[in-house]
Motif scaffolding. Structure first.
Motif, short mmCIF file in Angstrom:
data_model
loop_
_atom_site.label_atom_id
_atom_site.label_comp_id
_atom_site.label_asym_id
_atom_site.label_seq_id
_atom_site.Cartn_x
_atom_site.Cartn_y
_atom_site.Cartn_z
N UNK A 201 10.00 -47.87 66.00
CA UNK A 201 9.13 -47.29 67.01
C UNK A 201 9.81 -46.15 67.76
N UNK A 202 11.05 -46.37 68.14
CA UNK A 202 11.78 -45.36 68.87
C UNK A 202 11.95 -44.10 68.04
N UNK A 203 12.32 -44.32 66.80
CA UNK A 203 12.53 -43.20 65.92
C UNK A 203 11.24 -42.39 65.81
N UNK A 204 10.15 -43.11 65.68
CA UNK A 204 8.85 -42.47 65.57
C UNK A 204 8.54 -41.67 66.82
N UNK A 205 8.82 -42.27 67.97
CA UNK A 205 8.57 -41.61 69.24
C UNK A 205 9.41 -40.34 69.35
N UNK A 206 10.67 -40.46 68.97
CA UNK A 206 11.55 -39.30 69.03
C UNK A 206 11.04 -38.17 68.18
N UNK A 207 10.61 -38.50 67.00
CA UNK A 207 10.09 -37.47 66.11
C UNK A 207 8.89 -36.80 66.74
N UNK A 208 8.00 -37.59 67.28
CA UNK A 208 6.81 -37.04 67.90
C UNK A 208 7.20 -36.10 69.02
N UNK A 209 8.11 -36.57 69.85
CA UNK A 209 8.56 -35.77 70.99
C UNK A 209 9.02 -34.40 70.55
N UNK A 210 9.76 -34.37 69.47
CA UNK A 210 10.27 -33.10 68.97
C UNK A 210 9.20 -32.32 68.22
N UNK A 211 8.03 -32.93 68.13
CA UNK A 211 6.95 -32.23 67.47
C UNK A 211 6.86 -32.41 65.97
N UNK A 212 7.59 -33.42 65.46
CA UNK A 212 7.52 -33.66 64.03
C UNK A 212 6.57 -34.82 63.78
N UNK A 213 5.48 -34.54 63.10
CA UNK A 213 4.48 -35.57 62.85
C UNK A 213 4.80 -36.39 61.61
N UNK A 214 5.05 -37.67 61.83
CA UNK A 214 5.30 -38.59 60.72
C UNK A 214 4.61 -39.89 61.11
N UNK A 215 3.86 -40.43 60.21
CA UNK A 215 3.15 -41.66 60.52
C UNK A 215 4.12 -42.80 60.81
N UNK A 216 3.72 -43.69 61.70
CA UNK A 216 4.57 -44.80 62.05
C UNK A 216 4.83 -45.65 60.81
N UNK A 217 3.84 -45.83 60.00
CA UNK A 217 4.04 -46.66 58.81
C UNK A 217 5.06 -46.04 57.87
N UNK A 218 5.07 -44.73 57.84
CA UNK A 218 6.04 -44.06 56.99
C UNK A 218 7.45 -44.31 57.51
N UNK A 219 7.58 -44.30 58.81
CA UNK A 219 8.89 -44.55 59.40
C UNK A 219 9.32 -45.97 58.99
N UNK A 220 8.41 -46.91 59.15
CA UNK A 220 8.72 -48.28 58.78
C UNK A 220 9.09 -48.37 57.31
N UNK A 221 8.27 -47.74 56.49
CA UNK A 221 8.54 -47.82 55.06
C UNK A 221 9.88 -47.20 54.69
N UNK A 222 10.18 -46.09 55.30
CA UNK A 222 11.45 -45.44 55.00
C UNK A 222 12.64 -46.28 55.43
N UNK A 223 12.57 -46.81 56.64
CA UNK A 223 13.68 -47.63 57.13
C UNK A 223 13.83 -48.87 56.26
#
Lengths: 168, 168
Positions: A42-64
DNA sequence: ATAGGTGCAAAAGATTTGCAACTGG
DNA sequence: CCAGTTGCAAATCTTTTGCACCTAT
């Protein structure tokens, strides 16, 4: 962190994740590398969003998840059982002493434990023995805060700010 | 399992849970004592129901939570991060080698690790250092099953049957 | 072209909580 | 009596999935 040394590597090179180099994976990998400390999906996802990089949360989960499967990250669980990931500073798995308050972590030398674990595994009759080892405490910097009030000085929700390896 | 030795006991006697002796608490305590191995709150609840003892699931959770707080149980997390409880065979906390397949567990001698952990704690500048240590593997009895198919021979859902300490 | 990836929304689970009713001391 | 407990249902929260739509290769 899981010790998976006993599982023969599927590929000759360091395990790969997936077979395609996509914008999203690269982003997650980079973001993880930028965090000196443990972060949740979740944090990683939030950080990415903050920086303006759009990545789905599920993708973050899947990648990790894949990184974990490939043994490319150290994993630790927070109090609630959630997973926290960290790119290992050096090769191989490591174990940490992390602050329950600020979540900063420092690697600890586990030679002794590694050998101990191997010995136990050998005499046990069990195969594929893996181990999980975590040390938690309150770092010097957080002691005053913790002493006067039970609640941790930092909640999982604000954990996304300020991630550094504890220098103490 | 959490090592909480550094926290001074709040009461002179072994920590108590709650202040009233109720039918429900007694039931949970007894049921836990009857399990030779790790069980989840859900499983314990199911077992109680099976035997015809009605106790709310939340009460089971609350009771286990208090036991954990009081250091009266050993706690371990399953793959998903869920908590599994076990009444410690002897006093103090222990560490286990548990089968990923059948969930049977056996205590392991952790003298070495305990000392190691203390040493790390001392030199760290951290206070209240606790540790979590888990060994998982596949016991001899489960090896054939695991070898031919990845899926564990026993799911969390049927874990409520047949809990014994692995004799292997 | 096409298997591998992605995003969204819904699903799944495990654990917690609000709250009114209940009960041990 | 009454603070501590309980049960139920609803709420949380994290992680997983189904699926139709993309896109590296």
């Amino acid at each position: 962190m899981r010790d998976t040394r006993q599982e023969a590597p599927r590929r000759t090179r360091a395990a790969e994740i997936g077979r395609r180099r996509t914008r999203q994976r690269t982003a997650v990998l980079n973001a993880l590398g930028d965090c000196a400390d443990f972060v949740s999906a979740q944090e990683l996802h939030a950080r990415l969003s903050t920086v303006g990089i759009a990545v789905g949360l599920s993708t973050v989960y899947r990648t990790l998840h894949e990184l974990e499967r490939a043994g490319r990250v150290d994993v630790v669980r927070d109090e609630a059982g959630g997973r926290l990931y960290r790119q290992p500073p050096a090769a191989g798995h490591g174990h940490y002493l992390l602050c329950r308050c600020c979540f900063r972590s420092r690697r600890v030398d586990t030679e002794v434990v590694e050998r101990w674990a191997e010995r136990i595994a050998e005499g046990s009759g069990y195969t594929g023995v893996e181990h999980t080892l975590e040390l938690t405490g309150v770092c010097a910097r957080c002691q005053p805060a913790v002493t006067k009030g039970e609640p941790p000085c930092r909640q999982a929700s604000d954990r996304l700010t300020d991630h550094r390896t504890c220098p103490d």
